[in-house]
Design a protein around this motif. Sequence first.
Motif, PDB file in Angstrom:
ATOM      1  N   VAL A  51       0.846  -1.199   0.000  1.00 22.71           N
ATOM      2  CA  VAL A  51       0.000   0.000   0.000  1.00 22.71           C
ATOM      3  C   VAL A  51       0.879   1.246   0.000  1.00 22.71           C
ATOM      4  N   ARG A  52       1.921   1.227   0.808  1.00 23.30           N
ATOM      5  CA  ARG A  52       2.837   2.367   0.871  1.00 23.30           C
ATOM      6  C   ARG A  52       3.522   2.608  -0.483  1.00 23.30           C
ATOM      7  N   ASP A  53       3.862   1.527  -1.152  1.00 22.67           N
ATOM      8  CA  ASP A  53       4.530   1.625  -2.457  1.00 22.67           C
ATOM      9  C   ASP A  53       3.543   1.866  -3.591  1.00 22.67           C
ATOM     10  N   ARG A  54       2.260   1.780  -3.296  1.00 20.58           N
ATOM     11  CA  ARG A  54       1.209   1.832  -4.325  1.00 20.58           C
ATOM     12  C   ARG A  54       1.435   0.763  -5.397  1.00 20.58           C
ATOM     13  N   ASN A  55       1.808  -0.413  -4.949  1.00 20.23           N
ATOM     14  CA  ASN A  55       2.009  -1.543  -5.854  1.00 20.23           C
ATOM     15  C   ASN A  55       0.720  -2.359  -5.882  1.00 20.23           C
ATOM     16  N   ALA A  56      -0.095  -2.104  -6.891  1.00 13.79           N
ATOM     17  CA  ALA A  56      -1.428  -2.711  -6.947  1.00 13.79           C
ATOM     18  C   ALA A  56      -1.358  -4.222  -7.069  1.00 13.79           C
TER      19      ALA A  56
END
Length: 750
Positions: free
Chosen positions: A396-401
Motif C-alpha cells: 500500500v505504501r509503495d502503491r504496488n497494486a
Amino acid sequence: MTRPPRLAPSISLLRTKWTSKLALGIALAMPGTLLLNNSTTMAQAPVTEAATAANRELRNAVENYWHYGKVARYDLAATEGQKILASPATPLELLQTFEAVAAERKDNLDEWLLRWHGIEPMKDVTKQIIDKLAEGYRARRADPKFILEQISRLSSGERGYGNAMTRLRESGELAVPFLIDVLRDPAKKNQLPVIRRALRDLGRAGLNPLVAATQMQEWDTLTVIIGVLGDLGYQSAAPFVARVYESDQSPATVKAAAADALARLGVSPGAGRGASDLFYDLAERLYYDTSDIKGDDRFPTANVWYWTQAGLTRKQVPPQIFNEIMAMRACEYTLELGGSRSDDALSLWLASNYKREAELPEGATDPTRGEAQPDAHYYGVSAGGTYLNNALARAVRDRNAAVAFKVTRSLQQIVGQSNLLAGAGSGPLIQAMQFPDRKVRFEAAMTLAAALPQQNFEGSQRVVPLLAEAMAQTGQTYVVIVHPSQEQANRLVDELKKLQGINAVGATTAEGAVAIANTLPAVDVIVVAEDLGPGNVDQLFLMASDNARLAGAARLVMTKTTASIYEPRKVSDQLLSTTTATDASALQPAIQQARAKAGGLPIDPAVATEYATRAGQLLTKIGVSRSSVYDLMPAKQTLLAALSDPRHEIVKLAGQVLAYLDDADAQAGLLLAATADNLPDDVRISLYNSLAQSARLWNNKLDAGAIETLAKVVATAENLQVRSAAAEARGALNLPADQAKTLIVQQSQK
C-alpha cells in the motif's frame, strides 16, 4: 523489478554514440539464450567439400556486398546482401567473415554498416545483417573457448592485457567463473596477481557472481575474492564479507582479509550491525531496484549465481524478476543467521515472492523455483496474518497494486473474528480500502466483510459502500469531467461515451463533481480543466480525498501548456497527471495512463461480474448475520439500481440483500422489479422470495396500490411457480384473508 522489453537502439543513436566494433556488438545485442560451460559453441564441424563451397560462396557474397556498397551500386549491394542472409552460415561465421573482409580493406566495419543503413536501397538488408552480426557478437561473448583465450592473453604484457580485458568486458560476469577457476588451480598460482587485477578491472559487471563465490571454503581463493570485493568498494558486497568474518569456520587469515575489506566498505567489523542486519538492508535495496548487484542488461536473461564444489553455476531468469529473486535470497540469509530483523525479513520475503509472481512475464518461468514448489499464497497463509499485514502495508505504501491485490487475497483465507484486530490488525486492510486501484479496494473490503467482526473498528463504515460499488461493476472505466463551461463539460462527456469502455459524467464545480460522482458505480479518473482555477482545483482534490468513493481516483488536469503549475506537482503525487489534450480521442489514452500511474488495474466485463457476484454474496452474508458493525443502508440506492441490471444473477443477489433492509423503498423496489416485463420466471420467483423474506423480517411496508398489484399476480400469473412465490410473499405480508377466501371459493368445483 519492472523493466520494459529490450529493443535494438536506433541506428542514428548508434552512429552518434559508438564507432568501435565492440560497441556495435554490445549495443545491437538482441535477445537470446546465453550458454555457459558449453565447450562446443565454437567447435568446427568436419570440413566437407559442400561446407568449403558454402564458405566460399559466403565470402564472395560479403566481398561483393562490400565492393558494391563502396562504389555506390546500392541495388547490386542489396542483392548480395540477400544472398548473405540466405546463407546457412551461423551468426558467428558471418561475423568472422565480415571482420576478415573489412580488415583486408582496412575499413571500419561499424562505420560502413552504419553508413549503408542510412541509404534507402541498402537500409533493410543492412539492418538484417547488423542483427545477424549482433547475434555473432553475443555468441562469441558467451563462448567458453573465447573467454579462455582472452584469459590466456592477460599475462602477455600491458598491451595484451588491455586487449584481453576489452574482450572480457564483453563477456562481463560470464568471465568470472573462469577467472576464479584459474585462482583455484594450484598449477597457476603465478597468475594470481593478474587474475586479481582482471577481477577488479571488470568492475561492477563481476559483482553478482563474486558475492556468490564468498560461500566457498577454499580459503586461499576466498581471501583473494574478499580482497577484490574490498577493492571494488560496492556497499552491496558488505553482508557477504561480513558473513565470512563472523563464521566460526573462517581461518584467522581469512577473517583478517574480511576485516580489512569491511573497513574499506565502510563497515566496522565486529561492532554494531552484523551480517544478518546487512543482508536485510541489502534485501530492501534489491526490492526497490537500488542495489549495486544488477543483472547485465545487454543480455535477454539475468543470472542468479550459486557456489558448488565444481565452482560457480548459474540459473538464467527473466530480468523482470531478478531483483525479487535476489531480495528473497538476501532475506533467507538473514533468517539463517537470525538476529533482530528476522521478523522483518520474513515479511519482506513474502512481499518479494508476491512481487516476483506479479512481475513474471506471461508465459515465462522461474527456474529458481521447483515444479512442485508451492506458490506465494502458500507461504503467505503459512506465515500468518501478522506477516501478511506487514507485506500489505508495504504494498500500500509503495502503491504496488499487483502485490497488494495478491496479499489481500491471501489474507481473505485466514482472517476471521478472532484475529482480525490482532497485531497490526485491520490497519493495512483499512488503508487498502483507500487504494487507488479499485480491485485492491474491493478485495480489502471483502476481506473485512467476510470476517464478520463483532466490534466496531476505524474504517468499518467504508466496507458496505465498497461492496455496493463492487456489485455495480460492469467493466467500464468511469470518469468525472469537471470544466467551468457547461458546454465544454457536456461535449467531453458525450464524446467520451462514444468511445468503447468509458462512461462519463460532467460538472462545473467541485461540489457538483462530488455529487454527480454518486451516480456512477465507481470513479476511476477525475478529469479537471485548469481553467477551473487553482483554488477550485485544490478544493476539488481535497474533497475527493475526504470521500470514500473518490479518494483513490486518479486526478488528470487538462493544462494549456507544459509550463503549468501542476507539472512539478505530479512528480511527487502519484495520483496526479497532466495532459494538454482537448478532445476525447486524445484524452482517452491520457485517462488510461493516469489510471495506470495511480496504480489502477483494468477490470474487464468477466472480472466485473465476478466482483459483483462476490459482493452480493457478502452483502447477503452481512444481512443474514444481522451485523451490528456493518449497516447495509448505504448500499440501498446501488441495490435498487441493480434490480434492473441485465445480468440476471446480479438482480437475484440484489433482491436477496434488499430483503434485509428495514425500508419501504426496498419492498416496493422488489415488487416493481418482479412485475417488470420480459423477465425470466426464475428471476421473478427469486424476487418474490426476497419480498417474502423482507416481509417476514419487517412486516408489510407496501402501499395499497402495490398490494393490489401483488394480488393480481397471485390470482392470474400463468406460471404456477411464479403464482406460488407471489402467494408466499402476500402471505408473509400478513394481510387480511379476503383474497385467500376468494381464491378458495373460485377454485371450488360446483
